[in-house]
Design a protein around this motif. Structure first.
Motif, PDB file in Angstrom:
ATOM      1  N   ILE A 280       0.842  -1.204   0.000  1.00  0.00           N
ATOM      2  CA  ILE A 280       0.000   0.000   0.000  1.00  0.00           C
ATOM      3  C   ILE A 280       0.872   1.247   0.000  1.00  0.00           C
ATOM      4  CG2 ILE A 280      -1.685   1.331   1.349  1.00  0.00           C
ATOM      5  CD1 ILE A 280      -2.830  -1.393   2.267  1.00  0.00           C
ATOM      6  N   ALA A 281       1.922   1.245   0.813  1.00  0.00           N
ATOM      7  CA  ALA A 281       2.821   2.404   0.874  1.00  0.00           C
ATOM      8  C   ALA A 281       3.481   2.653  -0.479  1.00  0.00           C
ATOM      9  CB  ALA A 281       3.871   2.194   1.957  1.00  0.00           C
TER      10      ALA A 281
ATOM     11  N   PRO B  21      -3.603  -2.000  -4.521  1.00  0.00           N
ATOM     12  CA  PRO B  21      -3.651  -2.245  -5.973  1.00  0.00           C
ATOM     13  C   PRO B  21      -4.819  -3.157  -6.338  1.00  0.00           C
ATOM     14  CG  PRO B  21      -1.501  -2.827  -5.041  1.00  0.00           C
ATOM     15  CD  PRO B  21      -2.402  -2.505  -3.907  1.00  0.00           C
ATOM     16  N   GLU B  22      -5.366  -2.943  -7.531  1.00  0.00           N
ATOM     17  CA  GLU B  22      -6.456  -3.800  -7.997  1.00  0.00           C
ATOM     18  C   GLU B  22      -5.920  -5.224  -8.145  1.00  0.00           C
ATOM     19  OE1 GLU B  22      -8.272  -3.493 -12.066  1.00  0.00           O
ATOM     20  OE2 GLU B  22      -9.950  -2.818 -10.819  1.00  0.00           O
ATOM     21  N   ASP B  23      -6.718  -6.162  -7.683  1.00  0.00           N
ATOM     22  CA  ASP B  23      -6.300  -7.553  -7.716  1.00  0.00           C
ATOM     23  C   ASP B  23      -7.505  -8.416  -8.064  1.00  0.00           C
ATOM     24  OD1 ASP B  23      -4.841  -9.885  -7.472  1.00  0.00           O
ATOM     25  OD2 ASP B  23      -4.264  -9.557  -5.395  1.00  0.00           O
ATOM     26  N   VAL B  24      -7.244  -9.662  -8.293  1.00  0.00           N
ATOM     27  CA  VAL B  24      -8.290 -10.631  -8.587  1.00  0.00           C
ATOM     28  C   VAL B  24      -9.218 -10.723  -7.371  1.00  0.00           C
ATOM     29  CG1 VAL B  24      -8.714 -13.080  -9.015  1.00  0.00           C
ATOM     30  CG2 VAL B  24      -6.789 -11.952 -10.113  1.00  0.00           C
ATOM     31  N   ARG B  25     -10.513 -10.575  -7.607  1.00  0.00           N
ATOM     32  CA  ARG B  25     -11.507 -10.744  -6.552  1.00  0.00           C
ATOM     33  C   ARG B  25     -12.486 -11.857  -6.882  1.00  0.00           C
ATOM     34  NH1 ARG B  25     -12.667  -5.121  -7.306  1.00  0.00           N
ATOM     35  NH2 ARG B  25     -14.811  -5.744  -7.707  1.00  0.00           N
ATOM     36  N   ASP B  26     -12.424 -12.346  -8.110  1.00  0.00           N
ATOM     37  CA  ASP B  26     -13.319 -13.423  -8.505  1.00  0.00           C
ATOM     38  C   ASP B  26     -12.555 -14.387  -9.405  1.00  0.00           C
ATOM     39  OD1 ASP B  26     -14.310 -12.774 -11.585  1.00  0.00           O
ATOM     40  OD2 ASP B  26     -13.821 -10.968 -10.442  1.00  0.00           O
ATOM     41  N   VAL B  27     -12.929 -15.655  -9.298  1.00  0.00           N
ATOM     42  CA  VAL B  27     -12.335 -16.694 -10.136  1.00  0.00           C
ATOM     43  C   VAL B  27     -13.491 -17.528 -10.674  1.00  0.00           C
ATOM     44  CG1 VAL B  27     -10.731 -18.643 -10.237  1.00  0.00           C
ATOM     45  CG2 VAL B  27     -10.280 -16.749  -8.660  1.00  0.00           C
ATOM     46  N   TRP B  28     -13.553 -17.681 -12.001  1.00  0.00           N
ATOM     47  CA  TRP B  28     -14.620 -18.421 -12.656  1.00  0.00           C
ATOM     48  C   TRP B  28     -14.125 -19.813 -13.008  1.00  0.00           C
ATOM     49  CZ3 TRP B  28     -14.937 -20.778 -17.426  1.00  0.00           C
ATOM     50  CH2 TRP B  28     -16.212 -21.165 -17.843  1.00  0.00           C
TER      51      TRP B  28
ATOM     52  N   LEU C  45       2.176 -11.017  -7.813  1.00  0.00           N
ATOM     53  CA  LEU C  45       1.365 -12.032  -7.166  1.00  0.00           C
ATOM     54  C   LEU C  45      -0.097 -11.636  -7.277  1.00  0.00           C
ATOM     55  CD1 LEU C  45       3.323 -12.869  -3.887  1.00  0.00           C
ATOM     56  CD2 LEU C  45       3.030 -14.301  -5.914  1.00  0.00           C
ATOM     57  N   LYS C  46      -0.904 -12.510  -7.842  1.00  0.00           N
ATOM     58  CA  LYS C  46      -2.334 -12.279  -8.006  1.00  0.00           C
ATOM     59  C   LYS C  46      -3.104 -13.361  -7.242  1.00  0.00           C
ATOM     60  CE  LYS C  46      -2.095  -8.750 -10.753  1.00  0.00           C
ATOM     61  NZ  LYS C  46      -2.600  -7.451 -10.352  1.00  0.00           N
ATOM     62  N   ASN C  47      -4.219 -12.963  -6.654  1.00  0.00           N
ATOM     63  CA  ASN C  47      -5.044 -13.894  -5.880  1.00  0.00           C
ATOM     64  C   ASN C  47      -5.582 -15.010  -6.760  1.00  0.00           C
ATOM     65  OD1 ASN C  47      -4.707 -12.270  -3.639  1.00  0.00           O
ATOM     66  ND2 ASN C  47      -6.665 -11.256  -3.875  1.00  0.00           N
TER      67      ASN C  47
END
Length: 164
Positions: free
Chosen positions: A62-63, A70-77, A117-119
């Motif tokens: 964040i700093a 930062p925008e990251d993956v919040r959904d996985v299909w 690194l992405k969720n």
């Protein structure tokens, strides 16, 4: 002689039919494709460790991003057929191993995509011995069956706009 051969052939066909029926009876759906998007235990462990590391370092991230997450993956299909194939695979493999009460545990993970690194999430087979117990600690991971990943991550994230 011809009658004995026909009778023997009929008995063999009946036995094979019975065995095939019994095999299909064990599974709710005998028509599933073997899953292809499996991940090894090592890959699953790497994803979980990367996720823990990523969020351990969140204040620095964040700093470095001027105070913004930062925008990251919040959904996985995941494709429904592929998921059903995986569930059938876990069920069949669990039965073959004599594991009772198979289930699925969902882990949060992270994997490197384009240097970041992405969720992600991955599914790990579980089993429970004895009676049904809602306590997660009673459900043991079954490391003899591979975990599953390879859904399609929503980048940019797909907004959930259901409900009012």
């Amino acid at each position: 002689m011809k009658n004995v051969t026909s009778t023997t052939l009929l008995i063999i066909v009946l036995i094979l039919s019975f065995l095939l029926f019994k095999e299909c009876e064990k599974s709710a759906d005998c028509n599933f494709d073997p899953p292809t998007d499996l991940i090894t235990n090592a890959e699953a462990n790497t994803y979980e460790e990367a996720y823990k590391t990523k969020y351990q370092n969140l204040p620095e991230i964040i700093a470095a991003n001027n105070g913004v997450i930062p925008e990251d993956v919040r959904d996985v299909w995941f494709d429904l057929k592929v998921m059903q194939d995986y569930l059938n695979y876990v069920k069949e493999e669990s039965e073959n191993q004599g594991k009772e009460n198979p289930g699925i545990r969902v882990y949060f993970g992270a994997k490197e995509i384009d240097g970041q690194l992405k969720n992600t999430v991955f599914f790990s087979p579980t089993y429970r011995e004895g009676e049904r117990d809602p306590e997660p600690s009673e459900n043991k991971n079954n490391y003899d069956i591979q975990s599953y990943n390879y859904g399609n991550a929503g980048m940019p994230p797909t907004e959930y706009e259901g409900g009012n």
